[in-house]
Design a protein around this motif. Structure first.
Motif, PDB file in Angstrom:
ATOM      1  N   PHE A 103       0.875  -1.386   0.016  1.00  0.00           N
ATOM      2  CA  PHE A 103      -0.133   0.021  -0.024  1.00  0.00           C
ATOM      3  C   PHE A 103       0.757   1.150  -0.077  1.00  0.00           C
ATOM      4  O   PHE A 103       0.617   2.314  -0.901  1.00  0.00           O
ATOM      5  CB  PHE A 103      -0.927   0.022   1.433  1.00  0.00           C
ATOM      6  N   LEU A 104       1.866   1.389   0.895  1.00  0.00           N
ATOM      7  CA  LEU A 104       2.696   2.644   1.089  1.00  0.00           C
ATOM      8  C   LEU A 104       3.595   2.688  -0.220  1.00  0.00           C
ATOM      9  O   LEU A 104       3.765   3.701  -0.837  1.00  0.00           O
ATOM     10  CB  LEU A 104       3.627   2.379   2.232  1.00  0.00           C
ATOM     11  N   ASP A 105       3.877   1.711  -0.948  1.00  0.00           N
ATOM     12  CA  ASP A 105       4.623   1.783  -2.146  1.00  0.00           C
ATOM     13  C   ASP A 105       3.772   2.195  -3.281  1.00  0.00           C
ATOM     14  O   ASP A 105       4.337   2.851  -4.121  1.00  0.00           O
ATOM     15  CB  ASP A 105       5.388   0.286  -2.455  1.00  0.00           C
ATOM     16  N   ALA A 106       2.611   1.813  -3.347  1.00  0.00           N
ATOM     17  CA  ALA A 106       1.657   2.288  -4.329  1.00  0.00           C
ATOM     18  C   ALA A 106       1.482   3.520  -4.400  1.00  0.00           C
ATOM     19  O   ALA A 106       1.195   4.318  -5.237  1.00  0.00           O
ATOM     20  CB  ALA A 106       0.513   1.376  -4.406  1.00  0.00           C
ATOM     21  N   TYR A 107       1.456   4.122  -3.183  1.00  0.00           N
ATOM     22  CA  TYR A 107       1.277   5.813  -2.932  1.00  0.00           C
ATOM     23  C   TYR A 107       2.600   6.449  -2.737  1.00  0.00           C
ATOM     24  O   TYR A 107       2.406   7.627  -2.438  1.00  0.00           O
ATOM     25  CB  TYR A 107       0.204   5.918  -1.851  1.00  0.00           C
TER      26      TYR A 107
ATOM     27  N   VAL B 124      13.205  -5.245   1.131  1.00  0.00           N
ATOM     28  CA  VAL B 124      14.134  -4.204   0.562  1.00  0.00           C
ATOM     29  C   VAL B 124      14.147  -4.331  -1.043  1.00  0.00           C
ATOM     30  O   VAL B 124      14.534  -5.260  -1.356  1.00  0.00           O
ATOM     31  CB  VAL B 124      15.572  -4.296   1.303  1.00  0.00           C
ATOM     32  N   SER B 125      13.906  -3.164  -1.587  1.00  0.00           N
ATOM     33  CA  SER B 125      13.917  -3.078  -3.058  1.00  0.00           C
ATOM     34  C   SER B 125      14.120  -1.604  -3.651  1.00  0.00           C
ATOM     35  O   SER B 125      13.780  -0.720  -2.880  1.00  0.00           O
ATOM     36  CB  SER B 125      12.417  -3.465  -3.617  1.00  0.00           C
ATOM     37  N   GLU B 126      14.832  -1.479  -4.655  1.00  0.00           N
ATOM     38  CA  GLU B 126      15.105  -0.387  -5.456  1.00  0.00           C
ATOM     39  C   GLU B 126      13.773   0.337  -5.751  1.00  0.00           C
ATOM     40  O   GLU B 126      13.593   1.746  -5.880  1.00  0.00           O
ATOM     41  CB  GLU B 126      15.842  -0.332  -6.435  1.00  0.00           C
ATOM     42  N   ASP B 127      12.734  -0.563  -6.057  1.00  0.00           N
ATOM     43  CA  ASP B 127      11.287   0.160  -6.318  1.00  0.00           C
ATOM     44  C   ASP B 127      10.698   0.547  -5.112  1.00  0.00           C
ATOM     45  O   ASP B 127       9.564   1.327  -5.498  1.00  0.00           O
ATOM     46  CB  ASP B 127      10.657  -1.214  -7.006  1.00  0.00           C
TER      47      ASP B 127
END
Length: 412
Positions: A128-132, A146-149
């Motif tokens: 959710f946090l990544d999507a926003y 952990v991801s560069e994306d």
């Protein structure tokens, strides 16, 4: 400090944070006066079994926010921003963590967040946090987080990073070559045990076992009978390891385990994989503690900056004597603020502008008197620069006090 008083103080702290009460400077001017407000969300466990960690998380952020607000706010570009913390209690429940994350992002409009704690909670909220496009400092250890994306930032070292330091210290400094890994009888602790044994083998450390097939034999199970404990401790002593590594065992249980092992005749080195509180260890006699090490610890006052000492004093006034986790958790909000200053005002609404900061920027650590670089690391060990380079410390507890014996800097 009694539990009732601690609860009262924390409740006051949260109200203070949520309503943005401002302090006054000596000249009568509202020292929190600033052009704009920078809102930082916090998802922490303030009730239930993880309460002490949540209290530390909130109080560390609060004292840093207070420090800047009393100076007129944090300068980003040409303007100053008063820091307002919006605190949410997730009760150590992943579903609640998700609900709190939605509220902070969708209703309160935060773009920067501290928390939550634990793999389960972070795994729940991360998509959710990544999507926003939210930047968040979390405390989940799964490599998948952990991801560069992602703009998720790991706020502390992982066991995969601390264990090599433990084993190298055992072999290089103490001359020991075998270890028995004991864990609490829980799925999370057993996972940590498996990691600890895998890293030990990679460093050339011999693994000792109590049983060939049943891993439960190598777990500490509070509540079993005295006879079972005596039999279990006898097995541990007869396995004759140079050292015992304790994985996933909380401070209260660890004190009981140390006492049992020493009274049962184990005289080798004991090491805790996680940070410990000297207040718990002080319950034991010198012979019960024996030769004991743990990850974490506090540097001498002369090694610290006036800013750090000021933050520690503020912390004591709110919550009493700081836990060993404070030295790590001070970095969460501080690193977000340094990164925002480096990225510029455009990053206030667009957190993706921090990507270039994560990849290339280096800061002076504001908490150490001697020059130390502070940056985002993890490219080699985790696959992406999404981890705050907090120092990794190994301490020895002896004669009622702890002393730092080994220090590793991830930025070196």
């Amino acid at each position: 400090m009694t539990c009732i008083f601690r609860k009262f103080v924390l409740s006051g702290a949260v109200v203070f944070l949520l309503f943005g009460v401002l302090a006054c400077s000596p000249d009568g001017k509202v020292s929190g006066e600033a052009d704009q407000v920078l809102r930082i969300g916090i998802i922490a466990t303030l009730s239930g079994p993880g309460r002490s960690w949540g209290e530390t998380t909130v109080t560390c952020a609060r004292v840093i926010a207070d420090h800047y607000n009393e100076k007129g706010g944090i300068r980003i570009g040409d303007r100053r921003y008063r820091i307002e913390l919006l605190v949410e209690d997730d009760k150590l429940d992943p579903v609640t963590s998700m609900a709190k994350a939605r509220k902070l992002v969708m209703k309160d409009g935060v773009r920067y967040l501290i928390g939550p704690f634990g793999d389960d909670a972070v795994t729940e909220v991360a998509p959710f946090l990544d999507a926003y496009n939210i930047c968040y400092v979390h405390y989940g250890f799964s490599p998948a987080l952990v991801s560069e994306d992602s703009l998720g930032i790991l706020g502390m070292p992982t066991p995969v990073q601390t264990l090599p330091i433990i084993y190298d210290y055992l072999s290089d400094e103490l001359g020991y070559g075998s270890v028995l890994v004991l864990a609490r009888n829980s799925e999370e602790a057993l996972y940590q045990k498996r990691i600890a044994e895998s890293v030990a083998e990679s460093r050339g450390v011999k693994i000792k076992h109590l049983a060939r097939f049943d891993i439960v034999e190598e777990t500490f199970r509070p509540g079993c009978s005295a006879e079972d404990f005596r039999y279990w401790v006898r097995q541990v002593v007869e396995s004759d390891p140079d050292a015992i590594l304790m994985a996933g065992i909380p401070p209260g249980d660890l004190v009981a385990l140390l006492s049992l092992l020493r009274r049962g005749g184990f005289k080798g080195v004991c090491i805790a994989q996680n940070s410990q509180e000297p207040a718990y260890l002080s319950q034991l006699t010198h012979s019960e503690v024996g030769d004991f090490y743990y990850v974490g610890g506090r540097f001498p006052v002369q090694d610290r900056t006036p800013l750090y000492l000021d933050l520690m004093q503020r912390y004591r006034e709110i919550l009493g004597e700081p836990s060993m986790e404070v030295d790590t958790q001070f970095y969460a909000l501080q690193m977000l603020l340094l990164s925002l200053q480096a990225a510029g005002p455009e990053a206030l609404d667009d957190a993706s502008r921090l990507r270039s900061v994560m990849e290339a920027s280096t800061f002076e650590d504001p908490f150490f008197a001697k020059p130390r670089k502070l940056a985002y690391v993890g490219e080699t060990s985790l696959g992406a620069k999404r981890q705050i380079a907090t120092p990794i410390v190994l301490s020895r507890y002896q004669s009622g006090s702890a002393q730092v014996v080994h220090f590793y800097d991830p930025t070196d």
